[in-house]
Design an enzyme around this catalytic site. Structure first.
Site: not given
Length: 90
Positions: A20, A38
């Protein structure tokens, strides 16, 4: 600016490896907004908004050699622009 919005779902070993943050760096460098989060099933959802060429360039890097972890697949869909104001990670 020819703005676009892309939502990419990234499959593979992409959680717990800095994926990320990698996406955030790419997006911010390209001047894009959106998010990376996520998903409960181990995938990562990436939302990118901005100039169409810049969005395409970042999408191309999601499974590139610099991507952390091990990306198996990137599924992309396009949606109407919603006007995100920044890039967030969740």
């Amino acid at each position: 600016m020819n703005a676009t919005r892309a939502v990419a779902v990234v499959t593979g070993h992409v959680q717990g490896v800095g994926y990320r943050w990698f996406v955030r760096s790419l997006a911010e460098s390209a001047g894009l907004t959106g998010s990376a989060r996520n998903l409960p099933d181990g995938r990562v959802e990436v939302v990118l908004e901005g100039a169409a060429d810049d969005v395409a360039a970042v999408l191309d890097q999601l499974d590139g050699p610099r991507a952390p972890g091990s990306v198996r697949r990137v599924d992309v869909r396009h949606e109407p622009v919603r006007g995100c104001r920044q890039f967030t990670t969740e």
